[in-house]
Design a protein around this motif. Sequence first.
Motif, mmCIF file in Angstrom:
data_model
loop_
_atom_site.group_PDB
_atom_site.id
_atom_site.type_symbol
_atom_site.label_atom_id
_atom_site.label_comp_id
_atom_site.label_asym_id
_atom_site.label_seq_id
_atom_site.Cartn_x
_atom_site.Cartn_y
_atom_site.Cartn_z
ATOM 1 N N ILE A 70 39.607 35.597 38.400
ATOM 2 C CA ILE A 70 40.102 36.911 38.813
ATOM 3 C C ILE A 70 41.568 36.817 39.231
ATOM 4 C CG2 ILE A 70 39.880 38.715 40.584
ATOM 5 C CD1 ILE A 70 36.803 38.173 40.437
ATOM 6 N N ARG A 71 41.912 35.786 39.989
ATOM 7 C CA ARG A 71 43.302 35.612 40.432
ATOM 8 C C ARG A 71 44.238 35.409 39.242
ATOM 9 N NH1 ARG A 71 43.660 32.026 45.922
ATOM 10 N NH2 ARG A 71 42.318 33.343 47.188
ATOM 11 N N SER A 73 43.693 36.317 36.138
ATOM 12 C CA SER A 73 43.737 37.568 35.377
ATOM 13 C C SER A 73 44.702 38.552 36.031
ATOM 14 C CB SER A 73 42.346 38.193 35.287
ATOM 15 O OG SER A 73 41.498 37.398 34.514
ATOM 16 N N GLN A 74 44.694 38.606 37.353
ATOM 17 C CA GLN A 74 45.609 39.491 38.076
ATOM 18 C C GLN A 74 47.055 39.058 37.860
ATOM 19 O OE1 GLN A 74 44.674 42.393 39.786
ATOM 20 N NE2 GLN A 74 46.880 42.698 39.582
ATOM 21 N N ASP A 78 49.845 41.464 36.288
ATOM 22 C CA ASP A 78 51.115 41.708 36.984
ATOM 23 C C ASP A 78 52.298 41.394 36.082
ATOM 24 O OD1 ASP A 78 49.636 42.403 39.231
ATOM 25 O OD2 ASP A 78 50.001 40.506 40.280
#
Length: 115
Positions: A70-71, A73-74, A78
């Motif tokens: 998730i991190r 992917s974020q 961004d």
Amino acid sequence: MAEHSLRLPSFDELKIMAQEEPEALEELRQRLTAQLIQNASPRGRRRLQGLAFVIDAERRKAHNPMQACIRLSQMMLDSAVELQASLDLLRTTTRPLEKTRDAEIIPFVRRRSGS
């Protein structure tokens, strides 16, 4: 000594590695990353080394693989948003191309020799 290019296993092989040999999968990830960085241009190599460092740091900070996913992917999202904003800014700050006038096209006529 030149290192041979590593082959990325199929999805099914990677899945089995993740389930049965997670250490081998991590070693493969590290070797593929190192190979990618080594094959980059000097300028690209420096940027990729920095990015690999940030990715590894995020993976270490995560409490589990899903949180790491998730991190990361974020981070990608961004980066895509930042790129889009830069493109939008570029589009609004550059002057539009001048319109060209319509032109008459005159065809070349082949003349026969001896006529």
